[in-house]
Design an enzyme around this catalytic site. Sequence first.
Site, PDB file in Angstrom:
ATOM      1  CG  HIS B 244     -40.052   6.719  -3.189  1.00 39.61           C
ATOM      2  ND1 HIS B 244     -40.400   8.029  -2.977  1.00 39.61           N
ATOM      3  CD2 HIS B 244     -40.729   6.016  -2.263  1.00 39.61           C
ATOM      4  CE1 HIS B 244     -41.260   8.105  -1.982  1.00 39.61           C
ATOM      5  NE2 HIS B 244     -41.477   6.897  -1.532  1.00 39.61           N
ATOM      6  CE1 TYR B 248     -41.292   6.538   2.908  1.00 39.65           C
ATOM      7  CE2 TYR B 248     -40.990   5.216   0.939  1.00 39.65           C
ATOM      8  CZ  TYR B 248     -41.737   6.113   1.683  1.00 39.65           C
ATOM      9  OH  TYR B 248     -42.912   6.576   1.185  1.00 39.65           O
ATOM     10  CG  HIS B 395     -42.303  17.652  -0.477  1.00 36.05           C
ATOM     11  ND1 HIS B 395     -43.097  17.090   0.496  1.00 36.05           N
ATOM     12  CD2 HIS B 395     -41.546  16.648  -0.972  1.00 36.05           C
ATOM     13  CE1 HIS B 395     -42.828  15.794   0.569  1.00 36.05           C
ATOM     14  NE2 HIS B 395     -41.891  15.494  -0.315  1.00 36.05           N
ATOM     15  CG  PHE B 396     -36.821  17.973  -1.092  1.00 38.79           C
ATOM     16  CD1 PHE B 396     -35.724  18.666  -0.636  1.00 38.79           C
ATOM     17  CD2 PHE B 396     -37.028  17.882  -2.460  1.00 38.79           C
ATOM     18  CE1 PHE B 396     -34.849  19.277  -1.521  1.00 38.79           C
ATOM     19  CE2 PHE B 396     -36.166  18.494  -3.351  1.00 38.79           C
ATOM     20  CZ  PHE B 396     -35.063  19.195  -2.878  1.00 38.79           C
ATOM     21  CG  HIS B 397     -35.324  22.248   2.116  1.00 38.40           C
ATOM     22  ND1 HIS B 397     -35.405  22.130   0.758  1.00 38.40           N
ATOM     23  CD2 HIS B 397     -34.007  22.416   2.394  1.00 38.40           C
ATOM     24  CE1 HIS B 397     -34.197  22.227   0.234  1.00 38.40           C
ATOM     25  NE2 HIS B 397     -33.321  22.385   1.204  1.00 38.40           N
ATOM     26  NE  ARG B 459     -32.033  19.369  -9.418  1.00 36.26           N
ATOM     27  CZ  ARG B 459     -31.731  18.117  -9.630  1.00 36.26           C
ATOM     28  NH1 ARG B 459     -32.120  17.526 -10.721  1.00 36.26           N
ATOM     29  NH2 ARG B 459     -31.004  17.456  -8.778  1.00 36.26           N
TER      30      ARG B 459
HETATM   31  C1  HEM Z   1     -29.934  24.960   6.484  1.00 34.44           C
HETATM   32  C2  HEM Z   1     -30.823  25.458   5.765  1.00 34.44           C
HETATM   33  C3  HEM Z   1     -31.064  25.119   4.328  1.00 34.44           C
HETATM   34  C4  HEM Z   1     -31.382  26.020   3.362  1.00 34.44           C
HETATM   35  C5  HEM Z   1     -31.583  27.523   3.544  1.00 34.44           C
HETATM   36  C6  HEM Z   1     -31.508  25.305   2.132  1.00 34.44           C
HETATM   37  C7  HEM Z   1     -31.810  25.894   0.915  1.00 34.44           C
HETATM   38  C8  HEM Z   1     -31.938  25.244  -0.269  1.00 34.44           C
HETATM   39  C9  HEM Z   1     -32.334  25.847  -1.510  1.00 34.44           C
HETATM   40  C10 HEM Z   1     -32.632  27.319  -1.714  1.00 34.44           C
HETATM   41  C11 HEM Z   1     -32.391  24.870  -2.440  1.00 34.44           C
HETATM   42  C12 HEM Z   1     -32.891  24.993  -3.856  1.00 34.44           C
HETATM   43  C13 HEM Z   1     -31.916  25.390  -4.835  1.00 34.44           C
HETATM   44  C14 HEM Z   1     -32.468  25.310  -6.220  1.00 34.44           C
HETATM   45  O1  HEM Z   1     -33.426  24.566  -6.495  1.00 34.44           O
HETATM   46  O2  HEM Z   1     -31.916  26.019  -7.078  1.00 34.44           O
HETATM   47  C15 HEM Z   1     -32.003  23.638  -1.803  1.00 34.44           C
HETATM   48  C16 HEM Z   1     -31.931  22.417  -2.435  1.00 34.44           C
HETATM   49  C17 HEM Z   1     -31.726  21.211  -1.776  1.00 34.44           C
HETATM   50  N1  HEM Z   1     -31.537  21.041  -0.415  1.00 34.44           N
HETATM   51 FE1  HEM Z   1     -31.402  22.501   0.959  1.00 34.44          FE
HETATM   52  N2  HEM Z   1     -31.284  23.970   2.354  1.00 34.44           N
HETATM   53  C18 HEM Z   1     -31.012  23.804   3.691  1.00 34.44           C
HETATM   54  C19 HEM Z   1     -30.752  22.611   4.332  1.00 34.44           C
HETATM   55  C20 HEM Z   1     -30.825  21.369   3.742  1.00 34.44           C
HETATM   56  C21 HEM Z   1     -30.665  20.120   4.436  1.00 34.44           C
HETATM   57  C22 HEM Z   1     -30.403  19.963   5.911  1.00 34.44           C
HETATM   58  C23 HEM Z   1     -30.796  19.138   3.496  1.00 34.44           C
HETATM   59  C24 HEM Z   1     -30.721  17.636   3.641  1.00 34.44           C
HETATM   60  C25 HEM Z   1     -30.257  16.975   4.629  1.00 34.44           C
HETATM   61  C26 HEM Z   1     -31.029  19.773   2.225  1.00 34.44           C
HETATM   62  C27 HEM Z   1     -31.190  19.104   1.032  1.00 34.44           C
HETATM   63  C28 HEM Z   1     -31.388  19.705  -0.185  1.00 34.44           C
HETATM   64  C29 HEM Z   1     -31.489  18.978  -1.434  1.00 34.44           C
HETATM   65  C30 HEM Z   1     -31.403  17.475  -1.622  1.00 34.44           C
HETATM   66  C31 HEM Z   1     -31.691  19.939  -2.433  1.00 34.44           C
HETATM   67  C32 HEM Z   1     -31.903  19.676  -3.920  1.00 34.44           C
HETATM   68  C33 HEM Z   1     -30.696  19.919  -4.708  1.00 34.44           C
HETATM   69  C34 HEM Z   1     -30.981  19.764  -6.160  1.00 34.44           C
HETATM   70  O3  HEM Z   1     -32.092  20.091  -6.615  1.00 34.44           O
HETATM   71  O4  HEM Z   1     -30.094  19.274  -6.859  1.00 34.44           O
HETATM   72  N3  HEM Z   1     -31.046  21.127   2.411  1.00 34.44           N
HETATM   73  N4  HEM Z   1     -31.743  23.888  -0.471  1.00 34.44           N
HETATM   74 CU   LIG Z   2     -40.492   9.395  -3.978  1.00 33.96          CU
END
Ligand code: HEM
Ligand SMILES: [Cu+2]
Lengths: 164, 571
Positions: B244, B248, B395-397, B459
Site C-alpha cells: 500500500h 503513495y 480502478h488502478f488504471h 489476471r
Molecule cells: C497503455 C494502456 C494500458 C492498457 C490497455 C492496459 C491494460 C491492462 C489490462 C487489460 C490488464 C489486466 C490483465 C489481467 O488482469 O489479466 C492490466 C493489468 C495491469 N496494468 Fe495495465 N494497461 C495499460 C497501461 C498501464 C500502465 C501505464 C500501468 C502502470 C504504470 C499499468 C499497470 C498495470 C498493472 C500493475 C496491472 C496488474 C497486473 C497484474 O494483475 O499482475 N498498466 N493492464
Molecule cells: Cu492499498
Amino acid sequence: MHIDRYERAWLTAVGIALGAFAAAMAAGFILFGIRLPSPVARINPNTFAGTPYANPGIKSLGGGRYEVFMTAKMWSFDAGRDSGPVGVPPRVKIPRGSEVTFYVTSLDVDHGFYIEGHAINLEVIPGQVARATVTFMQAGEFNIICNQYCGVGHQVMYGSVVVQ
Amino acid sequence: MQLSKETPAVLPVLELPRLAMLRDERFLVGAHIITAFAALSIGALMGPFQAFHRAPAFVEAFPDATIPVFSYYYQALTAHGTLNALFFTFIFISGFSYFMVGRSLRRKLWSLPLAWAGFGAMLVGLLMMLFVLVTEPQRSSVLYTFYPPLIAPPTFYLGLVLLVLGCWITAANVIVTANLWRKEHPGERLPLAVFAAVANHWMFIVSSIGVAVEVVFLLLPASLGIIDRTDPQLSRVLFWFFGHPLVYYWLVPAYISIYTVLPQQAGGKLFSDPLARVAFLMLMILALPTGVHHLFADPGVSEVNKAIHTFFTLLVSIPSFMTAFNIGATLERAGRARGGKGLFGWMFTQKWTDPSVAAQLVALILFISGGISGIINASAQLNITVHNTSWVPGHFHQTVGGIVALTYIGIAYWLIPMIRGRALFSKKMALAQVYTWGLGMMLFGHTMAEAGLAGVPRRSLTGISPFLDEASKYWLNGAAISGVILLISVTLLFTNLVLTLAGSPKPLADVPEIQTKGDPRSPMLLERWGLWVGILAVLTLVAWAPVFAEAISATQGFQILRFLPTGVPMP
Ligand code: HEM
Ligand SMILES: [Cu+2]
Ligand SMILES: [Cu+2]
C-alpha cells in the site's frame, strides 16, 4: 497555521462524510452481522488424512444448513463425487433457501474462490482454511470462479453451484 | 555537480530561459528518465494486447494472434506489471527526485557517484528482469506480486533486489542532501517539492523493509533451493506491508508536479503551501497502517486487524481530499485570472492546449473517478463483491495508469526536451496522446469495472475462459475497444519521445518555473523529521505487530512446497 474559510468548511464536510462511512461499516459488522474471512484453522496440505479434506463433499447439518468442504488445486476444484466425476468442473447441488458454509483449502498454490451473484470471495491459500457462509435464495446455476492467478491454466479453473 | 549562482561564467551552465540544467545533472536525470520511459515503452505496449486477448470476440476473430515480444499471456502480464508498475515508476521517481531536489535547493547532491551507482543497480535490475522474462517465459510468469508458493528463477528476484537497492540509494541521497541544505539555511523552510520528496523517501525506506525481508529471506532462498518450503500467508503479509505505501510512493511525485510545477504552468500560484505540507506528512504517516485492506479476503488475518486498518484507510483519504481543494482553488484562481467568469467559467480558461498542463488536468479528472472506486475498494464489506475481479484493474488504471502515469508523461513533455536541449518534436501529437489516453483510460476503467461486477476475474486470459456469460463478454469486448484507443495513445507517445530525442528542428522554448522558496508562514513543527518518522514507526508497529504475530503463529514451520507456474512442484 492559517486555514482558508472555505477549506475549513470543505474539511468539515469531508470529516462528516468519512464519519458516515465509518459508521456504515461498523453497522455492517455489528448490526447486520456481515463477516469477513478470518482465521479458522491451519492445515498441512501434504497430509490431509483425518481431515474433512481427505474426502471433500457436502454435509447436511439439518434445518436447511449445509457445510461444503472443497479443495482447490492447479487447475480444478474438487467438491467430492456427489458433484461430478474427477477432472470435470464440479457442480455443487444445493436446495434453494439453504444456508451454506464453504470451507476451502488449497493443495498447491494460491487460488481464489468467488461465486457469481453472491457475496463470497475468498483467497484460498495453502496451509489455511478459508471459510464463508452464504444463503442461496434464487434458483439457478452460479459459477464458482478461481480469481487468483494460479499458473498457466488459471483461466479455465471453475465450477458451479446448482441451486434447485 | 555545481550550482552556485555566483560563478555561472566558469561553470558549464546550459543557457535556458528560466532554468539552467548542468551537464552532470543533465546526464544523471536524463539517464533515469530515458531508461524509465524505455521500460514503459515495452510494458505499456503489452497492455492493449492483454485487453485484446481477454476479449472473447477478438479471440474468435483472430484465433492465431499472439502478443508481440512476450507471446505468452502471463509472460506479457508479468512484464506489464513489473515494467510499468515497478521499473518505470521507480526509475522515474529517482530521476525526477534528483531533478527537483537539485533544482529547488540550487545545491549539488550529497553524492553524485552514489547516485550513479544507484542508477547502475536499477539498470542492471531492469536488464535482468527482461532477460529472465524472455528466456524463461513460463517459469518467470509469477506476476508483479510474485506470491509464493509459485517460485520464479533467481534472476527474477535479483532484478527486483537491485531495483529496490537503487531506490534506497536515491532515498539516502535525497534525505541527506535536504539535511545538508537545512544546516546551511537555518530557520528556512524546505521548498515544498523537497519537503514532499523527503517524506516520500522516508515512507519508502520503512515500507520496503517488508518486501526486502520477503524477497531476501523467503523467496530468493526458495528459488535457489536453499529452502524447499515457504509460507504463503506470511509472504502476503510481508508483501502488503510494502504494497500500500507503494501506491503513495507512485502518487507523491505526481503530486509534487501538481503542487509545485502545475500552478506556475497554469498561470497562477499554489493556494496553500502549509496545508500541502500537512497533506504530504499525512500520506507518509498513514500509508503504512493501512495495508491490510489488500488482505480483506485472506483467511489468515483476523477481522479485528482488518477493522483497524480500515479505520486508517479512511484517514489516509483525507490528504487527497485536501489536495482536491488546494489544487481546485489554485486552478480556479489561475482560470479566473485568464478571464474565466461565473461558477464554472474558470474550467474552460485553463491551458487545455498545453500538453504538459493538459496531461496533468486530464490526470486529475481520471483520479476523481479512480479515487471514488478506491473508496469502494476500501469499504471492507463492498470489497468482497469486487476483490480480485476486473473491477480492480479498472480502478488502478485510473490511478497508477491515470494520475500517476499521465502526470509522469506530462512531466516528460518538458523534462525530456530539457535533457535533449531541443523542443518537443510535436505539441499536436502530444495533445492527441493526452486526450486519447484520458478517453481510453476512462472507457477502460468503466468497462473493466462493469466486467468485474459481472464476475469476470482479473489476471486471467478470459478470452478462452469457458464460463463467461453474455454480460461478461460484452464488457470484455468493450475493454478491448478501449485497448485500441490506448494503443494509438501509446504509439503517439513513443513516436514523439523518440523523435524529440533524435533532435527536433525547433530550439527549446518553454520550461516551467520551479518554486525554490518554502512559505515562511508554514510552521517549523512540520519540519521536525525525527518526530514524524518516529510517529510513522510507532503507528506501523502498533498496526502491524498483531498481523505478523498472527501470520507467524500460523506458519507451523513452513510446510508449503514450492511450485512452478506450469503446475509442477519444484524439484
Ligand atoms: C497503455 C494502456 C494500458 C492498457 C490497455 C492496459 C491494460 C491492462 C489490462 C487489460 C490488464 C489486466 C490483465 C489481467 O488482469 O489479466 C492490466 C493489468 C495491469 N496494468 Fe495495465 N494497461 C495499460 C497501461 C498501464 C500502465 C501505464 C500501468 C502502470 C504504470 C499499468 C499497470 C498495470 C498493472 C500493475 C496491472 C496488474 C497486473 C497484474 O494483475 O499482475 N498498466 N493492464
Ligand atoms: Cu492499498
Ligand atoms: Cu486460478
